[in-house]
Design an enzyme around this catalytic site. Structure first.
Site, PDB file in Angstrom:
ATOM      1  N   ASP A 172       0.847  -1.195   0.000  1.00  0.00           N
ATOM      2  CA  ASP A 172       0.000   0.000   0.000  1.00  0.00           C
ATOM      3  C   ASP A 172       0.884   1.247   0.000  1.00  0.00           C
ATOM      4  O   ASP A 172       1.818   1.369   0.802  1.00  0.00           O
ATOM      5  CB  ASP A 172      -0.892  -0.041   1.258  1.00  0.00           C
ATOM      6  N   HIS A 185      -4.777  14.549  -9.110  1.00  0.00           N
ATOM      7  CA  HIS A 185      -5.208  13.176  -9.342  1.00  0.00           C
ATOM      8  C   HIS A 185      -4.502  12.533 -10.537  1.00  0.00           C
ATOM      9  O   HIS A 185      -4.177  11.345 -10.505  1.00  0.00           O
ATOM     10  CB  HIS A 185      -6.732  13.150  -9.543  1.00  0.00           C
ATOM     11  N   ASP A 189      -2.383   9.163 -10.663  1.00  0.00           N
ATOM     12  CA  ASP A 189      -2.507   8.031 -11.605  1.00  0.00           C
ATOM     13  C   ASP A 189      -1.135   7.639 -12.148  1.00  0.00           C
ATOM     14  O   ASP A 189      -0.809   6.453 -12.254  1.00  0.00           O
ATOM     15  CB  ASP A 189      -3.414   8.415 -12.779  1.00  0.00           C
ATOM     16  N   GLU A 216      -4.888   2.314  -4.175  1.00  0.00           N
ATOM     17  CA  GLU A 216      -3.424   2.406  -4.176  1.00  0.00           C
ATOM     18  C   GLU A 216      -2.817   1.193  -3.492  1.00  0.00           C
ATOM     19  O   GLU A 216      -1.742   1.268  -2.912  1.00  0.00           O
ATOM     20  CB  GLU A 216      -2.952   3.704  -3.505  1.00  0.00           C
TER      21      GLU A 216
HETATM   22  P1  GH3 Z   1      -1.965   5.297   4.320  1.00  0.00           P
HETATM   23  O1  GH3 Z   1      -0.532   5.670   4.425  1.00  0.00           O
HETATM   24  O2  GH3 Z   1      -2.556   4.982   5.647  1.00  0.00           O
HETATM   25  O3  GH3 Z   1      -2.201   4.190   3.361  1.00  0.00           O
HETATM   26  O4  GH3 Z   1      -2.739   6.575   3.810  1.00  0.00           O
HETATM   27  P2  GH3 Z   1      -3.348   6.837   2.382  1.00  0.00           P
HETATM   28  O5  GH3 Z   1      -3.598   8.285   2.243  1.00  0.00           O
HETATM   29  O6  GH3 Z   1      -2.498   6.223   1.338  1.00  0.00           O
HETATM   30  O7  GH3 Z   1      -4.666   5.971   2.461  1.00  0.00           O
HETATM   31  P3  GH3 Z   1      -6.171   6.358   2.191  1.00  0.00           P
HETATM   32  O8  GH3 Z   1      -6.903   5.059   2.158  1.00  0.00           O
HETATM   33  O9  GH3 Z   1      -6.624   7.379   3.180  1.00  0.00           O
HETATM   34  O10 GH3 Z   1      -6.190   7.025   0.762  1.00  0.00           O
HETATM   35  C1  GH3 Z   1      -6.022   6.315  -0.395  1.00  0.00           C
HETATM   36  C2  GH3 Z   1      -6.091   7.277  -1.532  1.00  0.00           C
HETATM   37  O11 GH3 Z   1      -5.853   6.633  -2.778  1.00  0.00           O
HETATM   38  C3  GH3 Z   1      -7.437   7.952  -1.656  1.00  0.00           C
HETATM   39  C4  GH3 Z   1      -7.815   7.789  -3.094  1.00  0.00           C
HETATM   40  O12 GH3 Z   1      -8.277   8.985  -3.654  1.00  0.00           O
HETATM   41  C5  GH3 Z   1      -6.532   7.379  -3.765  1.00  0.00           C
HETATM   42  N1  GH3 Z   1      -6.784   6.572  -4.947  1.00  0.00           N
HETATM   43  C6  GH3 Z   1      -7.398   5.375  -5.025  1.00  0.00           C
HETATM   44  N2  GH3 Z   1      -7.470   4.962  -6.307  1.00  0.00           N
HETATM   45  C7  GH3 Z   1      -6.872   5.923  -7.065  1.00  0.00           C
HETATM   46  C8  GH3 Z   1      -6.637   6.072  -8.466  1.00  0.00           C
HETATM   47  O13 GH3 Z   1      -6.989   5.227  -9.307  1.00  0.00           O
HETATM   48  N3  GH3 Z   1      -5.974   7.197  -8.869  1.00  0.00           N
HETATM   49  C9  GH3 Z   1      -5.582   8.143  -7.980  1.00  0.00           C
HETATM   50  N4  GH3 Z   1      -4.936   9.206  -8.440  1.00  0.00           N
HETATM   51  N5  GH3 Z   1      -5.815   8.034  -6.664  1.00  0.00           N
HETATM   52  C10 GH3 Z   1      -6.445   6.943  -6.199  1.00  0.00           C
HETATM   53 MG    MG Z   2      -2.140   4.134   1.347  1.00  0.00          MG
HETATM   54 MG    MG Z   3      -4.987   1.789   1.133  1.00  0.00          MG
END
Ligand code: GH3
Ligand code: MG
Ligand code: MG
Ligand code: MG
Ligand code: MG
Length: 313
Positions: A172, A185, A189, A216
């Site tokens: 992660d 964003h 990506d 992610e």
């Molecule tokens: P942690 O260190 O605890 O993992 O914190 P984090 O911020 O990585 O975890 P959190 O679950 O709070 O946030 C995950 C983020 O990943 C939020 C979401 O917008 C982003 N995300 C998920 N899928 C995608 C994607 O396909 N593209 C982009 N750019 N962002 C994504």
């Molecule tokens: Mg994360």
């Molecule tokens: Mg996560």
């Protein structure tokens, strides 16, 4: 996926094979077999896109061959077309009920046979494409969650049968929400694509599966790998991502980092933990494929809790 189609002709009559090869030569690479047994063997080896099958052959009949192909999980989706001089409707019905996609009478009309084969090859190609899309993550091109779940189940049963170890890593990206907030964003990506590439280049066996688990989060399925081997891979990935040094203003060291949770299954009577110490009580041994994911997820949580940019098991 753009490679040439592979056709397999199974017919005990060599002159029939010669005629069909001439008619279908432009549609793909042609292999042939003159008995049912040989035909099945070739199908297993070459995994053709389409099989033309004579119904009447000494030894295994075409119907027996078709039955056998349809009971094999890797061959059952290969379209089979019967080509036979026995054109009675009972024969045709029997062939179609066995799963053949078409039934063509001899003597053949070359242009019609070519047209029918072309149609079925196109359908096969479209199905292959759909299957590929259904298993692939659109952003990174990695295997998706569906493909991963299937592979974990399969590997779980295989390694239990063969008494071999297996490991699963969940990875992660740390503080990725902040990455999006800081760089946008689209840059997020792009970061996901780079991490996917890095993971692919961090494993070198074709049996290892790298998947996007969701958002992610990524996963690495490592057949024949014990806890020690899995820890080595995790260390290598953490070193590789450090070397990649993608800027990330919100982390402690200013670059993108990963946290990793490891779960390993060990089927032998003696198990070792990721530090190479014997795990006498098998305390961490998962008891199902789902539990393997669960153990990895809990280990990932522990790695996050312990400060991120590390692995835990
Ligand atoms: P942690 O260190 O605890 O993992 O914190 P984090 O911020 O990585 O975890 P959190 O679950 O709070 O946030 C995950 C983020 O990943 C939020 C979401 O917008 C982003 N995300 C998920 N899928 C995608 C994607 O396909 N593209 C982009 N750019 N962002 C994504
Ligand atoms: Mg994360
Ligand atoms: Mg996560
Ligand atoms: Mg025959
Ligand atoms: Mg989260």
């Amino acid at each position: 996926m753009n490679e040439q189609s592979r056709l397999l002709i199974i017919d005990d009559d060599v002159s029939a094979i010669r005629v069909l090869s001439k008619v279908l030569g432009g549609l793909g690479e042609i292999r042939f077999a003159t008995s049912g047994e040989e035909g099945i063997q070739l199908a297993v080896e070459k995994l053709p896109d389409l099989i033309l099958l004579d119904a009447e052959m000494p030894g295994m009949s075409g119907f027996d061959v078709c039955k056998s192909l349809k009971s094999d999980s890797t061959l059952q989706h290969v379209p089979v077309i019967f080509i036979t001089s026995h054109t009675e409707s009972e024969m045709e019905e029997a062939g179609l009920l066995l799963g053949a996609v078409d039934f063509i009478g001899k003597p053949i009309r070359p242009a019609i046979v070519a047209a029918r084969v072309k149609t079925h090859l196109n359908l096969k190609l479209a199905l292959d494409r759909l299957n590929h899309l259904a298993q692939t993550d659109g952003l990174t091109g990695l295997a998706n969650r569906r493909a991963l779940d299937t592979a974990i189940q399969k590997e779980w049963f295989r390694c239990r049968r063969s008494k071999r170890p297996m490991s699963l890593l969940l990875l992660d990206i740390d503080y990725f929400k902040k990455y999006n907030d800081t760089y946008g964003h689209l840059a997020g990506d792009d970061c996901l694509i780079r991490v996917a590439k890095l993971l692919l280049s961090s494993v070198n066996r074709s049996v290892d599966m790298v998947a996007r688990y969701g958002g992610e989060e990524f996963a690495l399925l490592l057949p024949e790998t014990d806890a020690c081997g899995a820890a080595e891979i995790a260390e290598k990935i953490i070193a590789n991502i450090r070397a990649l040094a993608l800027p990330h203003a919100a982390t402690d060291n200013g670059i993108v980092t990963l946290s990793i949770g490891i779960a390993s299954f060990c089927s032998s009577s003696r198990c070792w933990d990721n530090a190479g110490k014997e795990d006498r009580n098998h305390t961490t041994n998962p008891h199902s494929a789902t539990d393997l994911l669960d153990v990895a997820d809990r280990a990932l949580y522990a790695a996050k809790h312990a400060g991120r940019n590390r692995y835990s098991s």
